[in-house]
Design a protein around this motif. Structure first.
Motif, PDB file in Angstrom:
ATOM      1  N   ALA A   3      -8.690  -5.419   4.801  1.00  0.00           N
ATOM      2  CA  ALA A   3      -7.318  -5.301   4.302  1.00  0.00           C
ATOM      3  C   ALA A   3      -6.611  -4.146   5.006  1.00  0.00           C
ATOM      4  CB  ALA A   3      -7.317  -5.074   2.807  1.00  0.00           C
ATOM      5  N   GLU A   4      -5.318  -4.329   5.275  1.00  0.00           N
ATOM      6  CA  GLU A   4      -4.546  -3.288   5.948  1.00  0.00           C
ATOM      7  C   GLU A   4      -4.357  -2.106   5.012  1.00  0.00           C
ATOM      8  OE1 GLU A   4      -0.251  -2.761   8.268  1.00  0.00           O
ATOM      9  OE2 GLU A   4      -0.872  -4.710   7.445  1.00  0.00           O
ATOM     10  N   GLU A   5      -4.520  -0.926   5.556  1.00  0.00           N
ATOM     11  CA  GLU A   5      -4.421   0.290   4.751  1.00  0.00           C
ATOM     12  C   GLU A   5      -2.969   0.561   4.369  1.00  0.00           C
ATOM     13  OE1 GLU A   5      -5.784   4.988   5.009  1.00  0.00           O
ATOM     14  OE2 GLU A   5      -6.121   3.615   6.686  1.00  0.00           O
ATOM     15  N   LYS A   6      -2.777   1.002   3.119  1.00  0.00           N
ATOM     16  CA  LYS A   6      -1.435   1.321   2.639  1.00  0.00           C
ATOM     17  C   LYS A   6      -1.099   2.758   3.008  1.00  0.00           C
ATOM     18  CE  LYS A   6      -1.389  -1.964  -1.170  1.00  0.00           C
ATOM     19  NZ  LYS A   6      -1.092  -2.189  -2.600  1.00  0.00           N
ATOM     20  N   THR A   7      -0.345   2.909   4.085  1.00  0.00           N
ATOM     21  CA  THR A   7      -0.018   4.237   4.602  1.00  0.00           C
ATOM     22  C   THR A   7       1.463   4.576   4.499  1.00  0.00           C
ATOM     23  OG1 THR A   7       0.242   3.277   6.813  1.00  0.00           O
ATOM     24  CG2 THR A   7      -1.935   4.147   6.244  1.00  0.00           C
ATOM     25  N   LYS A 218       2.363   2.808  -2.663  1.00  0.00           N
ATOM     26  CA  LYS A 218       2.386   2.814  -1.207  1.00  0.00           C
ATOM     27  C   LYS A 218       2.230   1.406  -0.656  1.00  0.00           C
ATOM     28  CE  LYS A 218       1.403   7.452   0.346  1.00  0.00           C
ATOM     29  NZ  LYS A 218       0.592   8.280   1.250  1.00  0.00           N
ATOM     30  N   MET A 219       2.775   1.201   0.527  1.00  0.00           N
ATOM     31  CA  MET A 219       2.839  -0.139   1.107  1.00  0.00           C
ATOM     32  C   MET A 219       2.192  -0.149   2.495  1.00  0.00           C
ATOM     33  SD  MET A 219       6.866  -0.674   0.132  1.00  0.00           S
ATOM     34  CE  MET A 219       6.968  -2.403   0.608  1.00  0.00           C
ATOM     35  N   THR A 220       1.789  -1.328   2.899  1.00  0.00           N
ATOM     36  CA  THR A 220       1.295  -1.500   4.266  1.00  0.00           C
ATOM     37  C   THR A 220       2.492  -1.661   5.197  1.00  0.00           C
ATOM     38  OG1 THR A 220       1.169  -3.913   4.075  1.00  0.00           O
ATOM     39  CG2 THR A 220      -0.769  -2.646   3.390  1.00  0.00           C
ATOM     40  N   LYS A 221       2.240  -1.504   6.489  1.00  0.00           N
ATOM     41  CA  LYS A 221       3.317  -1.669   7.464  1.00  0.00           C
ATOM     42  C   LYS A 221       3.876  -3.086   7.413  1.00  0.00           C
ATOM     43  CE  LYS A 221       1.460   1.772  10.700  1.00  0.00           C
ATOM     44  NZ  LYS A 221       2.528   2.767  10.484  1.00  0.00           N
ATOM     45  N   GLN A 222       2.989  -4.059   7.175  1.00  0.00           N
ATOM     46  CA  GLN A 222       3.424  -5.448   7.102  1.00  0.00           C
ATOM     47  C   GLN A 222       4.331  -5.688   5.895  1.00  0.00           C
ATOM     48  OE1 GLN A 222       3.030  -7.736   9.413  1.00  0.00           O
ATOM     49  NE2 GLN A 222       4.143  -9.269   8.217  1.00  0.00           N
ATOM     50  N   GLU A 223       3.987  -5.067   4.756  1.00  0.00           N
ATOM     51  CA  GLU A 223       4.808  -5.212   3.552  1.00  0.00           C
ATOM     52  C   GLU A 223       6.198  -4.631   3.767  1.00  0.00           C
ATOM     53  OE1 GLU A 223       1.448  -5.129  -0.016  1.00  0.00           O
ATOM     54  OE2 GLU A 223       2.300  -3.254   0.729  1.00  0.00           O
ATOM     55  N   VAL A 224       6.267  -3.504   4.482  1.00  0.00           N
ATOM     56  CA  VAL A 224       7.568  -2.898   4.786  1.00  0.00           C
ATOM     57  C   VAL A 224       8.385  -3.828   5.667  1.00  0.00           C
ATOM     58  CG1 VAL A 224       8.728  -0.960   5.899  1.00  0.00           C
ATOM     59  CG2 VAL A 224       6.700  -0.544   4.522  1.00  0.00           C
ATOM     60  N   LYS A 225       7.730  -4.440   6.654  1.00  0.00           N
ATOM     61  CA  LYS A 225       8.437  -5.372   7.547  1.00  0.00           C
ATOM     62  C   LYS A 225       8.945  -6.583   6.783  1.00  0.00           C
ATOM     63  CE  LYS A 225       5.907  -4.144  11.772  1.00  0.00           C
ATOM     64  NZ  LYS A 225       4.960  -4.642  12.805  1.00  0.00           N
ATOM     65  N   GLU A 226       8.089  -7.123   5.901  1.00  0.00           N
ATOM     66  CA  GLU A 226       8.482  -8.303   5.124  1.00  0.00           C
ATOM     67  C   GLU A 226       9.656  -7.985   4.201  1.00  0.00           C
ATOM     68  OE1 GLU A 226       7.485 -11.406   5.299  1.00  0.00           O
ATOM     69  OE2 GLU A 226       6.118 -10.935   6.961  1.00  0.00           O
TER      70      GLU A 226
END
Length: 353
Positions: A3-7, A218-226
């Motif tokens: 899973a992508e880390e929430k950074t 906190k969110m992953t980079k992908q979640e921010v993009k979405e």
């Protein structure tokens, strides 16, 4: 795939959604500590009145109620009197405790009304998830906090009683009122110390809850993009929409070319279609303009419709730079455009003969 880390820090939209779902940082320990403190403060100020009212009620009980004949009516009356007496004693404390709880809650979270949190959640009935929660990090932290509180309360109680032990030993030699007063002072002192320590622990817990809440949001980079796509719109869709709008604008512009009186060119790079009606217009207007391929389409359309094409490089560049579609030409270009129109009118007149 791991899973992508929430950074990434949570976005305002993420914070708002979490708040609407009732996910806010708050410490129950802090609320309980303040309610406990104010409860004992109220008891301290109301104790004399409570004792006086209790003595009055007991006197009335033994003189009036004990002598009455017990039946359904008197039993009902007795219950109401007892309930009324208890309510009068505890209602001020209950009011203050409720008020303190509300105020401390508002200071932690602000005004928060979340109907969604009141809706039943079937997932909470899942025994597997419930079993996982028993051994979760949050459960472990709560267990450690409970052990710490019990230990601190025990230590404070031990040293408070130890400090008052000489006085407690002499209780058998004093009157009842002195015994009650001494024990009351010890209990009150113990309660205040415990409450203050619990408030300190509550403040630390609130800081921890704020940190923990921030980590959960906190969110992953992908979640921010979405989320950005959802907020700003999908770039690909926006690109297609822009292309469609440009195409529609191009079609409308090309439909206006047949209405033009002349097309002024650069000659290959720029084309400006101009229309003028002396009866309805104060000045000529640009009905179409373009560069490159668009300019070529304008010229092709003009040739197809039999519209005169005139090569005037400086005028074409000036018109392209200064005038938008459906706008009148500026005054400084009147003379140059008028000469072109006069030439076109002359050519069209000659063609008629």
């Amino acid at each position: 795939m791991p899973a992508e880390e929430k950074t990434e820090d949570p976005t305002p939209k993420r914070r708002k959604e979490a708040r609407e779902e009732g996910q806010v940082a708050q410490s129950q320990e802090l609320s309980m500590a303040f309610t406990l403190l104010f409860s004992f403060i109220m008891l301290f100020f109301l104790m004399d009145n409570i004792l006086y009212e209790s003595m009055q009620f007991m006197d009335k009980y033994f003189t009036d109620y004990m002598t009455m004949t017990l039946n359904n009516q008197t039993f009902h009356t007795l219950l109401l009197e007892i309930a009324k007496f208890i309510f009068q004693l505890v209602s001020p404390i209950m009011f203050v405790v409720a008020l303190v709880g509300v105020v401390v809650g508002l200071l932690q979270t602000g005004f928060l009304f979340t109907p969604t949190s009141l809706q039943p959640d079937p997932s909470k009935l899942n025994p597997v998830s419930g079993f996982k929660q028993i051994f979760s990090k949050q459960t472990a932290a709560e267990f450690l906090k409970s052990i710490l509180k019990i230990s601190i309360v025990g230590i404070i109680a031990y040293f408070t009683i130890k400090g008052n032990l000489p006085k407690l030993i002499t209780l058998s030699k004093v009157g009842v009122h002195q015994v009650v007063a001494l024990i009351g002072n010890i209990v009150y002192s113990l309660a205040i110390k415990i409450s203050l320590i619990l408030i300190l622990l509550g403040i630390i817990d609130f800081i921890y809850q704020k940190w923990e809440h921030e980590q959960q949001l906190k969110m992953t980079k992908q979640e921010v993009k979405e989320e950005k796509k959802q907020t700003d719109g999908n770039p690909e869709i926006k690109k297609r929409q822009k292309e469609k709008q440009q195409e529609m604008a191009m079609n409308r512009m090309m439909e206006s070319v047949p209405e033009a009186d002349v097309v002024i060119t650069n000659p290959t790079h720029i084309a400006i279609a101009i229309k003028f009606d002396i009866d309805s217009m104060e000045a000529p207007i640009v009905v179409a303009k373009g560069k490159g391929e668009v300019a070529q389409k304008i010229k092709d359309k003009a040739e197809e419709c039999g519209i005169e094409i005139v090569e005037e490089k400086p005028l074409a560049r000036a018109l392209y730079a200064q005038v938008e579609i459906d706008q009148e030409i500026p005054m400084e270009l009147y003379q140059a455009v008028a000469e072109v129109l006069a030439y076109v009118y002359q050519v069209n007149e000659e063609r008629r003969y």
